[in-house]
Design an enzyme around this catalytic site. Structure first.
Site, PDB file in Angstrom:
ATOM      1  N   ILE A  12      30.552  28.702  49.724  1.00 31.98           N
ATOM      2  CA  ILE A  12      29.427  28.912  49.123  1.00 31.98           C
ATOM      3  C   ILE A  12      28.454  28.285  49.644  1.00 31.98           C
ATOM      4  CG2 ILE A  12      28.559  28.786  46.561  1.00 31.98           C
ATOM      5  CD1 ILE A  12      31.319  27.987  45.647  1.00 31.98           C
ATOM      6  N   LEU A  59      30.852  12.618  54.030  1.00 32.93           N
ATOM      7  CA  LEU A  59      30.013  11.743  53.222  1.00 32.93           C
ATOM      8  C   LEU A  59      30.581  10.424  52.942  1.00 32.93           C
ATOM      9  CD1 LEU A  59      29.210  14.394  50.186  1.00 32.93           C
ATOM     10  CD2 LEU A  59      28.031  13.895  52.152  1.00 32.93           C
ATOM     11  N   PHE A  80      27.342  20.504  47.862  1.00 34.89           N
ATOM     12  CA  PHE A  80      28.527  21.470  47.681  1.00 34.89           C
ATOM     13  C   PHE A  80      29.615  20.700  48.207  1.00 34.89           C
ATOM     14  CE2 PHE A  80      25.153  24.503  48.714  1.00 34.89           C
ATOM     15  CZ  PHE A  80      25.390  25.564  47.895  1.00 34.89           C
ATOM     16  N   SER A 124      31.912  22.920  37.986  1.00 39.87           N
ATOM     17  CA  SER A 124      32.767  24.006  38.071  1.00 39.87           C
ATOM     18  C   SER A 124      33.317  24.330  36.350  1.00 39.87           C
ATOM     19  CB  SER A 124      34.066  23.564  38.796  1.00 39.87           C
ATOM     20  OG  SER A 124      35.049  24.372  38.314  1.00 39.87           O
ATOM     21  N   TYR A 148      41.246  17.764  39.655  1.00 41.49           N
ATOM     22  CA  TYR A 148      40.102  18.345  40.498  1.00 41.49           C
ATOM     23  C   TYR A 148      38.860  18.500  39.242  1.00 41.49           C
ATOM     24  CZ  TYR A 148      36.767  22.158  41.894  1.00 41.49           C
ATOM     25  OH  TYR A 148      35.837  22.875  42.095  1.00 41.49           O
ATOM     26  N   LYS A 152      35.009  16.669  38.657  1.00 47.26           N
ATOM     27  CA  LYS A 152      33.858  17.256  38.574  1.00 47.26           C
ATOM     28  C   LYS A 152      33.121  16.717  37.111  1.00 47.26           C
ATOM     29  CE  LYS A 152      33.716  20.272  41.861  1.00 47.26           C
ATOM     30  NZ  LYS A 152      32.702  20.110  43.140  1.00 47.26           N
ATOM     31  N   ARG A 291      51.559  30.584  36.209  1.00 47.24           N
ATOM     32  CA  ARG A 291      51.252  29.561  37.014  1.00 47.24           C
ATOM     33  C   ARG A 291      51.186  28.388  36.143  1.00 47.24           C
ATOM     34  NH1 ARG A 291      46.410  29.954  41.400  1.00 47.24           N
ATOM     35  NH2 ARG A 291      45.253  30.214  39.469  1.00 47.24           N
TER      36      ARG A 291
HETATM   37  P1  NAD Z   1      34.641  24.895  50.868  1.00 43.37           P
HETATM   38  O1  NAD Z   1      35.604  24.104  50.882  1.00 43.37           O
HETATM   39  O2  NAD Z   1      34.529  26.210  51.320  1.00 43.37           O
HETATM   40  O3  NAD Z   1      33.178  24.218  50.938  1.00 43.37           O
HETATM   41  C1  NAD Z   1      33.286  22.700  50.809  1.00 43.37           C
HETATM   42  C2  NAD Z   1      32.771  21.977  52.069  1.00 43.37           C
HETATM   43  O4  NAD Z   1      32.629  20.656  52.090  1.00 43.37           O
HETATM   44  C3  NAD Z   1      33.631  22.433  53.342  1.00 43.37           C
HETATM   45  O5  NAD Z   1      33.067  22.790  54.366  1.00 43.37           O
HETATM   46  C4  NAD Z   1      34.297  21.105  53.645  1.00 43.37           C
HETATM   47  O6  NAD Z   1      34.718  20.979  55.085  1.00 43.37           O
HETATM   48  C5  NAD Z   1      33.252  20.041  53.025  1.00 43.37           C
HETATM   49  N1  NAD Z   1      33.613  18.631  52.790  1.00 43.37           N
HETATM   50  C6  NAD Z   1      34.422  18.318  51.864  1.00 43.37           C
HETATM   51  N2  NAD Z   1      34.444  17.007  52.029  1.00 43.37           N
HETATM   52  C7  NAD Z   1      33.746  16.700  52.543  1.00 43.37           C
HETATM   53  C8  NAD Z   1      33.079  15.151  53.015  1.00 43.37           C
HETATM   54  N3  NAD Z   1      33.887  14.033  52.312  1.00 43.37           N
HETATM   55  N4  NAD Z   1      32.132  15.118  53.553  1.00 43.37           N
HETATM   56  C9  NAD Z   1      31.819  16.135  54.366  1.00 43.37           C
HETATM   57  N5  NAD Z   1      31.896  17.495  54.100  1.00 43.37           N
HETATM   58  C10 NAD Z   1      32.924  17.561  53.111  1.00 43.37           C
HETATM   59  O7  NAD Z   1      34.312  25.230  49.073  1.00 43.37           O
HETATM   60  P2  NAD Z   1      33.286  26.071  48.487  1.00 43.37           P
HETATM   61  O8  NAD Z   1      34.169  27.067  47.761  1.00 43.37           O
HETATM   62  O9  NAD Z   1      32.103  26.422  49.300  1.00 43.37           O
HETATM   63  O10 NAD Z   1      32.963  25.238  47.138  1.00 43.37           O
HETATM   64  C11 NAD Z   1      31.707  24.376  47.380  1.00 43.37           C
HETATM   65  C12 NAD Z   1      31.760  23.230  46.137  1.00 43.37           C
HETATM   66  O11 NAD Z   1      31.665  24.326  45.030  1.00 43.37           O
HETATM   67  C13 NAD Z   1      32.797  22.622  45.824  1.00 43.37           C
HETATM   68  O12 NAD Z   1      32.308  21.203  45.610  1.00 43.37           O
HETATM   69  C14 NAD Z   1      33.560  23.155  44.850  1.00 43.37           C
HETATM   70  O13 NAD Z   1      34.427  22.313  44.257  1.00 43.37           O
HETATM   71  C15 NAD Z   1      32.721  23.792  43.908  1.00 43.37           C
HETATM   72  N6  NAD Z   1      33.206  24.973  43.299  1.00 43.37           N
HETATM   73  C16 NAD Z   1      33.929  25.917  43.982  1.00 43.37           C
HETATM   74  C17 NAD Z   1      34.508  26.929  43.343  1.00 43.37           C
HETATM   75  C18 NAD Z   1      35.119  27.898  44.227  1.00 43.37           C
HETATM   76  O14 NAD Z   1      36.086  28.831  43.266  1.00 43.37           O
HETATM   77  N7  NAD Z   1      35.232  28.165  45.547  1.00 43.37           N
HETATM   78  C19 NAD Z   1      34.339  27.023  42.041  1.00 43.37           C
HETATM   79  C20 NAD Z   1      33.872  25.909  41.445  1.00 43.37           C
HETATM   80  C21 NAD Z   1      33.014  25.054  42.068  1.00 43.37           C
HETATM   81  N1  UDP Z   2      46.403  34.769  40.229  1.00 45.16           N
HETATM   82  C1  UDP Z   2      47.498  35.532  40.413  1.00 45.16           C
HETATM   83  N2  UDP Z   2      48.077  35.569  41.530  1.00 45.16           N
HETATM   84  C2  UDP Z   2      47.376  34.761  42.549  1.00 45.16           C
HETATM   85  C3  UDP Z   2      46.490  33.970  42.596  1.00 45.16           C
HETATM   86  C4  UDP Z   2      46.010  33.963  41.232  1.00 45.16           C
HETATM   87  O1  UDP Z   2      47.835  36.162  39.683  1.00 45.16           O
HETATM   88  O2  UDP Z   2      47.965  34.761  44.079  1.00 45.16           O
HETATM   89  C5  UDP Z   2      45.634  34.710  39.075  1.00 45.16           C
HETATM   90  C6  UDP Z   2      45.574  33.641  38.343  1.00 45.16           C
HETATM   91  O3  UDP Z   2      46.655  33.388  37.364  1.00 45.16           O
HETATM   92  C7  UDP Z   2      44.328  33.592  37.181  1.00 45.16           C
HETATM   93  C8  UDP Z   2      43.505  34.695  38.228  1.00 45.16           C
HETATM   94  O4  UDP Z   2      44.088  35.311  39.299  1.00 45.16           O
HETATM   95  O5  UDP Z   2      44.802  34.532  35.923  1.00 45.16           O
HETATM   96  C9  UDP Z   2      42.245  33.816  39.213  1.00 45.16           C
HETATM   97  O6  UDP Z   2      43.140  32.849  39.819  1.00 45.16           O
HETATM   98  P1  UDP Z   2      42.297  31.867  40.677  1.00 45.16           P
HETATM   99  O7  UDP Z   2      43.293  30.629  41.194  1.00 45.16           O
HETATM  100  O8  UDP Z   2      41.430  32.868  41.722  1.00 45.16           O
HETATM  101  O9  UDP Z   2      41.100  31.274  39.992  1.00 45.16           O
HETATM  102  P2  UDP Z   2      41.218  30.139  38.737  1.00 45.16           P
HETATM  103  O10 UDP Z   2      42.553  30.093  38.126  1.00 45.16           O
HETATM  104  O11 UDP Z   2      41.044  28.849  39.355  1.00 45.16           O
HETATM  105  O12 UDP Z   2      40.130  30.509  37.642  1.00 45.16           O
END
Ligand code: NAD
Ligand code: UDP
Length: 337
Positions: A12, A59, A80, A124, A148, A152, A291
Site C-alpha cells: 500500500i 523503526l 504504514f 484495519s 495482529y 492495531k 479457516r
Molecule cells: P507490506 O508488508 O507490503 O508493507 C509494510 C512495509 O513495512 C514493508 O515494506 C515492511 O518491510 C515494512 N516494515 C515492517 N516493519 C518495519 C519496521 N519495524 N521498520 C521499518 N519498516 C518496516 O504491507 P501493506 O499491505 O502495504 O500494509 C501496510 C499497512 O497497512 C500495514 O500496517 C498493515 O498492517 C496495514 N493494513 C494492510 C492491509 C492489507 O490487507 N494489505 C489491510 C489492513 C491494514
Molecule cells: N480465502 C479463501 N482461500 C484462500 C484465501 C482466502 O477462500 O486461499 C477466503 C477467506 O476465507 C475470506 C476471503 O477469502 O473469506 C478473504 O480472505 P483474505 O485472507 O484475503 O482476507 P481477510 O480474511 O483477512 O479479510
C-alpha cells in the site's frame, strides 16, 4: 511539503508514494525491507519520473529513525510500517506487538521531539473482530480476535491518548478493508514473500500457473453463495484516500477514524468469476474447511469518509481483478529477477 512514509516500499505504501509524488509532495521513505524489495522503490521513480529520499532503517532503531528527522524537514508522517499476517501473529505474538506497537511508540516519541504532530496511521477492519452487523460503521463495537488486530487497536488507543494529552496533534486513523489490485502501469503490486495468505495474491499465483487451484475456505457461510464476503478495495483508490486524509490532518488538529472500503461485499466465488471474466484465465478451485478465525461477511459503511474526507472509491471489482492480473503477468516472480 515533505511527507515521511514509513513502510513506503510495501504494497500500500508504494502505491501511496506514487500518488503523493504525482500530487507534488516531496517524500522521504523509511523501510527495513522485511516484507518488501528495493526494486519497488526504483519502480516508483520509473512511474513518476521523480526522485525521493530513502533510508533503510528499522523503526525499532531509534538512532537511525532520529537521523531521518534530523536530516529532513518533515511536515507529516504516513505510517504504514508494520507486520500484517494474521496467522503469523498468532504464532509469534510478542514479535508482532514489539514491531507494531513499540515501532509506533518510538516513531511518535521522535515526532514529538521534532514537534511534528501530523500523523496518518494504517489501521484495519480487523479491529472490528466479528462485526455484529454489516455494513460496519466507525462506531461499531471493537473486539479484534487475533494479535495482529489487537496491535492495531492498541495503537489506535495510544494515539487517542496522545491527542488527549496534547491537542496540537492531528491524527487520522484509517481502517482499511481488503486492498487488492495494482497500479495501472503493471509495474508495482503485491509481492508476497511466501505462500500467499490472502485471496487475491493466491488467485494470481494460480492464474500464472504457480499453484494448482484456489482452496476456498468454507462453503456454508451465511452469505449469498456460502463463501466468505469481504469489501475489496482497489489499492489505488485506497492510496488516494491517504491524500484526502493528509489534506485534512495538514489543515486541522484533532483525531478521527475512517473506514476505507467500497461499501460493497463480494464473495470468494464472485471474485474468482470476475477474475476469470476480465482476464480470460481459468481459475480452478476446490472447497476446503473453514479457516480458523474467519467471519462470514465484513464490509464497510463508508459514509463518513465520503462526507468528511470527500473521498469515494472509484474502481470496480473488474478493475481490481484486471490490474492484479496485469501486475502478475508482467512480473511472474514479483520484484525478483
Ligand atoms: P507490506 O508488508 O507490503 O508493507 C509494510 C512495509 O513495512 C514493508 O515494506 C515492511 O518491510 C515494512 N516494515 C515492517 N516493519 C518495519 C519496521 N519495524 N521498520 C521499518 N519498516 C518496516 O504491507 P501493506 O499491505 O502495504 O500494509 C501496510 C499497512 O497497512 C500495514 O500496517 C498493515 O498492517 C496495514 N493494513 C494492510 C492491509 C492489507 O490487507 N494489505 C489491510 C489492513 C491494514
Ligand atoms: N480465502 C479463501 N482461500 C484462500 C484465501 C482466502 O477462500 O486461499 C477466503 C477467506 O476465507 C475470506 C476471503 O477469502 O473469506 C478473504 O480472505 P483474505 O485472507 O484475503 O482476507 P481477510 O480474511 O483477512 O479479510
Amino acid at each position: 511539503m515533505s511527507i515521511l512514509v514509513t513502510g513506503g516500499a510495501g504494497y500500500i505504501g508504494s502505491h501511496t508514494c506514487i500518488e503523493l509524488l504525482n500530487a507534488g509532495y516531496e517524500i522521504v521513505v523509511v523501510d527495513n525491507f522485511f516484507n518488501s524489495k528495493p526494486e519497488a522503490l526504483k519502480r516508483i521513480t520509473e512511474i513518476t519520473k521523480k526522485s525521493f529520499s530513502f533510508y533503510q532503517a528499522d523503526l525499532l532503531d531509534k538512532t537511525a529513525l532520529e537521523k531521518v528527522f534530523s536530516e529532513n524537514n518533515i511536515d507529516a508522517v504516513i505510517h504504514f510500517a508494520g507486520l500484517k499476517a494474521v496467522n503469523e501473529s498468532i504464532k509469534i505474538p510478542l514479535h508482532y506487538y514489539h514491531n507494531n506497537v513499540t515501532g509506533t511508540l518510538i516513531l511518535c516519541e521522535i515526532m514529538k521531539k521534532y514537534n511534528i504532530k501530523k500523523l496518518i496511521f494504517s489501521s484495519s477492519a480487523n479491529v472490528y473482530g466479528r462485526p455484529k452487523y454489516v455494513p460496519v460503521t466507525e462506531d461499531s463495537s471493537l473486539g479484534p480476535i487475533n494479535p495482529y488486530g489487537r496491535t492495531k487497536l492498541i495503537i489506535e488507543e495510544i494515539l487517542n491518548d496522545l491527542y488527549i494529552s496534547d491537542h496540537n496533534w492531528s491524527i487520522s486513523l484509517l481502517r482499511y478493508f481488503n486492498p487488492i489490485g495494482a497500479h495501472e502501469s503493471g509495474k508495482i503490486g503485491e509481492d508476497p514473500n511466501d505462500i500467499p495468505n490472502n485471496l487475491m495474491p493466491y488467485i494470481n499465483q494460480v492464474a500464472i500457473g504457480k499453484r494448482e487451484k484456489v482452496n476456498i475456505f468454507g462453503k456454508d457461510y451465511n452469505t449469498h453463495d456460502g463463501t466468505g464476503v469481504r469489501d475489496y478495495i482497489h489499492v489505488v483508490d485506497l492510496a488516494k484516500g491517504h491524500l484526502k486524509a493528509l489534506e485534512m490532518v495538514l489543515g486541522t488538529t484533532g483525531i478521527d477514524v475512517f473506514n476505507l472500503g467500497t461499501g460493497v461485499g463480494y464473495s470468494v466465488l464472485d471474485l474468482i468469476k470476475s477474475y476469470e471474466n476480465i482476464t480470460s484465465q481459468k481459475i480452478p478451485y476446490g472447497f476446503t474447511q473453514r479457516r480458523a478465525g474467519d467471519i462470514d461477511k465484513c464490509y464497510a459503511d463508508t459514509t463518513k469518509a465520503n462526507e468528511k474526507l470527500g473521498w469515494k472509491a472509484a474502481k470496480n471489482l473488474e478493475d481490481m481483478c484486471y490490474d492484479s492480473w496485469k501486475w502478475q503477468k508482467n512480473n511472474p516472480n514479483g520484484y525478483r529477477e
